[in-house]
Design an enzyme around this catalytic site. Structure first.
Site, PDB file in Angstrom:
ATOM      1  N   GLY A  11       0.838  -1.204   0.000  1.00 15.40           N
ATOM      2  CA  GLY A  11       0.000   0.000   0.000  1.00 15.40           C
ATOM      3  C   GLY A  11       0.869   1.247   0.000  1.00 15.40           C
ATOM      4  O   GLY A  11       0.501   2.283   0.560  1.00 15.40           O
ATOM      5  N   ALA A  12       2.013   1.146  -0.666  1.00 19.30           N
ATOM      6  CA  ALA A  12       3.035   2.202  -0.604  1.00 19.30           C
ATOM      7  C   ALA A  12       2.559   3.525  -1.192  1.00 19.30           C
ATOM      8  O   ALA A  12       3.073   4.582  -0.836  1.00 19.30           O
ATOM      9  CB  ALA A  12       4.304   1.734  -1.316  1.00 19.30           C
ATOM     10  N   ARG A  92     -13.696  -0.636   2.490  1.00 20.73           N
ATOM     11  CA  ARG A  92     -15.107  -0.957   2.310  1.00 20.73           C
ATOM     12  C   ARG A  92     -15.728  -0.010   1.302  1.00 20.73           C
ATOM     13  O   ARG A  92     -15.709   1.198   1.485  1.00 20.73           O
ATOM     14  CB  ARG A  92     -15.848  -0.869   3.645  1.00 20.73           C
ATOM     15  CG  ARG A  92     -17.245  -1.478   3.541  1.00 20.73           C
ATOM     16  CD  ARG A  92     -18.105  -1.218   4.751  1.00 20.73           C
ATOM     17  NE  ARG A  92     -17.534  -1.751   5.976  1.00 20.73           N
ATOM     18  CZ  ARG A  92     -18.220  -2.486   6.854  1.00 20.73           C
ATOM     19  NH1 ARG A  92     -19.456  -2.807   6.619  1.00 20.73           N
ATOM     20  NH2 ARG A  92     -17.653  -2.886   7.963  1.00 20.73           N
ATOM     21  N   ARG A  98     -19.979  -6.278   5.685  1.00 18.21           N
ATOM     22  CA  ARG A  98     -18.828  -6.654   6.497  1.00 18.21           C
ATOM     23  C   ARG A  98     -18.205  -7.965   6.010  1.00 18.21           C
ATOM     24  O   ARG A  98     -16.993  -8.105   5.925  1.00 18.21           O
ATOM     25  CB  ARG A  98     -19.319  -6.822   7.933  1.00 18.21           C
ATOM     26  CG  ARG A  98     -18.369  -6.423   8.995  1.00 18.21           C
ATOM     27  CD  ARG A  98     -19.081  -6.599  10.334  1.00 18.21           C
ATOM     28  NE  ARG A  98     -18.473  -7.686  11.076  1.00 18.21           N
ATOM     29  CZ  ARG A  98     -17.401  -7.522  11.838  1.00 18.21           C
ATOM     30  NH1 ARG A  98     -16.841  -6.367  11.961  1.00 18.21           N
ATOM     31  NH2 ARG A  98     -16.893  -8.551  12.490  1.00 18.21           N
ATOM     32  N   GLN A 112      -0.482 -12.777   0.098  1.00 17.27           N
ATOM     33  CA  GLN A 112       0.690 -12.166   0.728  1.00 17.27           C
ATOM     34  C   GLN A 112       1.296 -13.084   1.795  1.00 17.27           C
ATOM     35  O   GLN A 112       2.523 -13.133   1.952  1.00 17.27           O
ATOM     36  CB  GLN A 112       0.329 -10.787   1.284  1.00 17.27           C
ATOM     37  CG  GLN A 112      -0.045  -9.841   0.131  1.00 17.27           C
ATOM     38  CD  GLN A 112      -0.262  -8.404   0.544  1.00 17.27           C
ATOM     39  OE1 GLN A 112      -0.124  -8.052   1.707  1.00 17.27           O
ATOM     40  NE2 GLN A 112      -0.593  -7.559  -0.424  1.00 17.27           N
ATOM     41  N   ASN A 131      -6.948  -3.095   7.424  1.00 19.22           N
ATOM     42  CA  ASN A 131      -8.090  -3.659   8.163  1.00 19.22           C
ATOM     43  C   ASN A 131      -8.908  -4.647   7.349  1.00 19.22           C
ATOM     44  O   ASN A 131      -8.951  -4.544   6.135  1.00 19.22           O
ATOM     45  CB  ASN A 131      -8.990  -2.506   8.628  1.00 19.22           C
ATOM     46  CG  ASN A 131      -8.405  -1.828   9.845  1.00 19.22           C
ATOM     47  OD1 ASN A 131      -7.908  -2.495  10.750  1.00 19.22           O
ATOM     48  ND2 ASN A 131      -8.432  -0.498   9.841  1.00 19.22           N
ATOM     49  N   ASP A 162      -4.444   2.295  18.972  1.00 19.00           N
ATOM     50  CA  ASP A 162      -5.415   2.329  20.073  1.00 19.00           C
ATOM     51  C   ASP A 162      -4.692   2.597  21.393  1.00 19.00           C
ATOM     52  O   ASP A 162      -5.159   3.361  22.236  1.00 19.00           O
ATOM     53  CB  ASP A 162      -6.168   0.994  20.143  1.00 19.00           C
ATOM     54  CG  ASP A 162      -6.725   0.605  18.790  1.00 19.00           C
ATOM     55  OD1 ASP A 162      -7.825   1.039  18.457  1.00 19.00           O
ATOM     56  OD2 ASP A 162      -6.021  -0.120  18.041  1.00 19.00           O
ATOM     57  N   ARG A 165      -3.615   6.238  21.460  1.00 20.38           N
ATOM     58  CA  ARG A 165      -4.808   7.082  21.664  1.00 20.38           C
ATOM     59  C   ARG A 165      -5.220   7.060  23.134  1.00 20.38           C
ATOM     60  O   ARG A 165      -5.542   8.100  23.718  1.00 20.38           O
ATOM     61  CB  ARG A 165      -5.969   6.541  20.808  1.00 20.38           C
ATOM     62  CG  ARG A 165      -5.845   6.854  19.332  1.00 20.38           C
ATOM     63  CD  ARG A 165      -6.867   6.043  18.529  1.00 20.38           C
ATOM     64  NE  ARG A 165      -6.904   6.459  17.135  1.00 20.38           N
ATOM     65  CZ  ARG A 165      -7.477   5.770  16.168  1.00 20.38           C
ATOM     66  NH1 ARG A 165      -8.088   4.611  16.439  1.00 20.38           N
ATOM     67  NH2 ARG A 165      -7.479   6.222  14.923  1.00 20.38           N
ATOM     68  N   HIS A 190      -8.553  -4.742  16.935  1.00 23.97           N
ATOM     69  CA  HIS A 190      -8.487  -3.340  16.520  1.00 23.97           C
ATOM     70  C   HIS A 190      -9.826  -2.981  15.893  1.00 23.97           C
ATOM     71  O   HIS A 190     -10.035  -3.112  14.697  1.00 23.97           O
ATOM     72  CB  HIS A 190      -7.352  -3.091  15.526  1.00 23.97           C
ATOM     73  CG  HIS A 190      -7.459  -1.729  14.887  1.00 23.97           C
ATOM     74  ND1 HIS A 190      -7.279  -0.573  15.599  1.00 23.97           N
ATOM     75  CD2 HIS A 190      -7.778  -1.352  13.635  1.00 23.97           C
ATOM     76  CE1 HIS A 190      -7.472   0.468  14.793  1.00 23.97           C
ATOM     77  NE2 HIS A 190      -7.783   0.016  13.605  1.00 23.97           N
TER      78      HIS A 190
HETATM   79  P1  NAI Z   1      -5.286   4.202   1.144  1.00 19.88           P
HETATM   80  O1  NAI Z   1      -6.518   3.799   0.431  1.00 19.88           O
HETATM   81  O2  NAI Z   1      -4.854   5.639   1.117  1.00 19.88           O
HETATM   82  O3  NAI Z   1      -4.055   3.338   0.601  1.00 19.88           O
HETATM   83  C1  NAI Z   1      -4.113   1.971   0.453  1.00 19.88           C
HETATM   84  C2  NAI Z   1      -3.126   1.584  -0.622  1.00 19.88           C
HETATM   85  O4  NAI Z   1      -3.079   0.151  -0.665  1.00 19.88           O
HETATM   86  C3  NAI Z   1      -3.526   2.062  -2.017  1.00 19.88           C
HETATM   87  O5  NAI Z   1      -2.405   2.649  -2.655  1.00 19.88           O
HETATM   88  C4  NAI Z   1      -3.956   0.767  -2.714  1.00 19.88           C
HETATM   89  O6  NAI Z   1      -3.686   0.782  -4.113  1.00 19.88           O
HETATM   90  C5  NAI Z   1      -3.070  -0.252  -1.996  1.00 19.88           C
HETATM   91  N1  NAI Z   1      -3.520  -1.636  -2.101  1.00 19.88           N
HETATM   92  C6  NAI Z   1      -4.788  -2.112  -2.092  1.00 19.88           C
HETATM   93  N2  NAI Z   1      -4.788  -3.438  -2.244  1.00 19.88           N
HETATM   94  C7  NAI Z   1      -3.498  -3.818  -2.319  1.00 19.88           C
HETATM   95  C8  NAI Z   1      -2.847  -5.057  -2.505  1.00 19.88           C
HETATM   96  N3  NAI Z   1      -3.552  -6.189  -2.637  1.00 19.88           N
HETATM   97  N4  NAI Z   1      -1.504  -5.078  -2.537  1.00 19.88           N
HETATM   98  C9  NAI Z   1      -0.787  -3.959  -2.428  1.00 19.88           C
HETATM   99  N5  NAI Z   1      -1.340  -2.747  -2.284  1.00 19.88           N
HETATM  100  C10 NAI Z   1      -2.682  -2.683  -2.224  1.00 19.88           C
HETATM  101  O7  NAI Z   1      -5.467   3.680   2.643  1.00 19.88           O
HETATM  102  P2  NAI Z   1      -4.685   4.109   3.953  1.00 19.88           P
HETATM  103  O8  NAI Z   1      -5.355   5.293   4.555  1.00 19.88           O
HETATM  104  O9  NAI Z   1      -3.236   4.183   3.664  1.00 19.88           O
HETATM  105  O10 NAI Z   1      -5.015   2.876   4.916  1.00 19.88           O
HETATM  106  C11 NAI Z   1      -4.540   1.592   4.607  1.00 19.88           C
HETATM  107  C12 NAI Z   1      -5.194   0.564   5.520  1.00 19.88           C
HETATM  108  O11 NAI Z   1      -4.837   0.801   6.879  1.00 19.88           O
HETATM  109  C13 NAI Z   1      -6.713   0.544   5.491  1.00 19.88           C
HETATM  110  O12 NAI Z   1      -7.125  -0.806   5.455  1.00 19.88           O
HETATM  111  C14 NAI Z   1      -7.098   1.162   6.815  1.00 19.88           C
HETATM  112  O13 NAI Z   1      -8.349   0.711   7.248  1.00 19.88           O
HETATM  113  C15 NAI Z   1      -5.987   0.655   7.691  1.00 19.88           C
HETATM  114  N6  NAI Z   1      -5.787   1.374   8.951  1.00 19.88           N
HETATM  115  C16 NAI Z   1      -5.464   0.620  10.064  1.00 19.88           C
HETATM  116  C17 NAI Z   1      -5.241   1.219  11.289  1.00 19.88           C
HETATM  117  C18 NAI Z   1      -4.908   0.380  12.482  1.00 19.88           C
HETATM  118  O14 NAI Z   1      -4.800   0.953  13.573  1.00 19.88           O
HETATM  119  N7  NAI Z   1      -4.708  -0.913  12.386  1.00 19.88           N
HETATM  120  C19 NAI Z   1      -5.353   2.671  11.441  1.00 19.88           C
HETATM  121  C20 NAI Z   1      -5.648   3.380  10.223  1.00 19.88           C
HETATM  122  C21 NAI Z   1      -5.865   2.727   9.023  1.00 19.88           C
END
Ligand code: NAI
Length: 329
Positions: A11-12, A92, A98, A112, A131, A162, A165, A190
């Site tokens: 997700g770089a 989502r 869900r 992966q 997530n 968490d 926070r 989480h």
């Molecule tokens: P984003 O949508 O800005 O970026 C996600 C990136 O992942 C995109 O560039 C997308 O093309 C890429 N991607 C999607 N499927 C992929 C795959 N199969 N292989 C490689 N890359 C892939 O999202 P953001 O804001 O960076 O968040 C990423 C994730 O982190 C979300 O699932 C979000 O819910 C989760 N998250 C988790 C937190 C936690 O505390 N555990 C806190 C905040 C976000």
């Protein structure tokens, strides 16, 4: 000087990636003496954006950045990685249930997990941020075990946001410095069901629960505030938490690799059966770390209120596991 460490980040091209990569390259995650090679994975359509981020990384002239690659192939991204940050996930979409979210992500983390199991360094430390992160980590762990190289205990999920926070809320309420607060734990998933347990928290020897001395605050303010913080950020910013999530990922890996000197942090880890949590479930536990290994803090008293909360968040994880069972065969 030290040999470079390969760090895979998925997700770089995303929001979290944009906050995370620069801090890894500057040495905040693995130490100011540890060169890194970034192995960046994203989907085919995002490769151009990844190249743009790489151009900016170059323009920082980080002394510790020993190399970078961009790819859409997990087998390439995870090759020889000693640290793998699994940030990319399927968000989502409109009308998605869900259950759909779980299964769409299960497909990603199956692929992966197999790539890590076959090609990563056998000591690879894996942190799943994307997530639903606990269950995604569970899937990657289960699939990777088929190859018998990277041990199950190396697959972790991110509860650290968490945890951080909750620390900030406790500091504000008690009037104590956040850096003085010790021995917090966030149990479970989480998700809004997580249980931030402040009963053991101390500040310079004082019990913080005693300082706050307000039972209703715990239940009516503290737990809902921490549990719904993600939604509150989205509401305020129009986008989900990104810099704070990246910060938590840095903290998680930093502490796992470099040690906590006896202090507790929260990690989502495969349960070993401690505290009655079924073995293998990825659950937030209090841990200390030393020499790159974490150990669950044992012997904590679990009162009735805590047990109820811990079971509630566990039940959600059991349901999620049930939802992906078929995909794991
Ligand atoms: P984003 O949508 O800005 O970026 C996600 C990136 O992942 C995109 O560039 C997308 O093309 C890429 N991607 C999607 N499927 C992929 C795959 N199969 N292989 C490689 N890359 C892939 O999202 P953001 O804001 O960076 O968040 C990423 C994730 O982190 C979300 O699932 C979000 O819910 C989760 N998250 C988790 C937190 C936690 O505390 N555990 C806190 C905040 C976000």
């Amino acid at each position: 000087s030290k040999a470079p460490v390969r760090v895979a980040v998925t997700g770089a091209a995303g929001q979290i990636g944009y906050s995370l990569l620069f801090r890894i390259a500057s040495g905040e995650m693995l130490g100011k003496d540890q060169p890194v090679i970034l192995q960046l994975l994203d989907l085919p359509h995002a490769q151009k954006a990844v190249k743009g981020v790489m151009m900016e990384l170059e323009d920082c002239a980080f002394p510790l950045l020993a190399g970078m690659i961009a790819t859409d192939d997990p087998n390439v991204a995870f090759k020889d990685a000693k640290v793998a940050l699994l940030v990319g996930a399927r968000p989502r979409g409109p009308g998605m249930e869900r259950k759909d979210l779980l299964t769409e992500n299960a497909k990603i983390f199956t692929v992966q997990g197999a790539a890590i199991g076959q090609y990563a360094d056998p000591d690879c430390k894996v942190l799943v941020v994307g997530n639903p992160c606990n269950t995604n980590a569970y899937i990657a762990k289960e699939v990777a075990q088929k190859y018998g190289r990277v041990p199950a205990k190396n697959f972790t999920g991110m509860l650290r946001l968490d945890h951080n926070r909750a620390l900030s809320q406790l500091a504000a309420k008690s009037g104590r410095d956040v850096s003085s607060l010790k021995s917090l734990v966030v149990w479970g998933n989480h998700s809004p069901t997580m249980y931030a347990d402040y009963r053991f928290v101390t500040s310079n020897g004082d019990n913080v629960k005693g300082l706050i001395n307000d039972e209703a605050w715990n239940k009516d303010v503290f737990l809902p505030t921490v549990g719904k913080r993600g939604a509150a950020i989205i509401e305020a910013r129009g986008l989900s938490s990104a810099a704070s999530a990246a910060n938590a990922a840095i903290d998680h890996i930093h502490d796992w690799v470099l040690g906590t000197n006896g202090e507790w942090v929260t990690m989502g880890i495969p349960s070993d059966g401690s505290y009655g949590i079924p073995e293998g479930i990825i659950y937030g536990f209090p841990v200390t770390t030393e020499n790159g290994e974490y150990k669950i803090v044992q012997g904590l008293e679990i009162d009735a209120f805590s047990r109820e909360r811990m079971t509630h968040t566990l039940n959600e994880l059991l349901e999620e596991r049930e939802g992906v069972k078929d995909l794991l065969g």
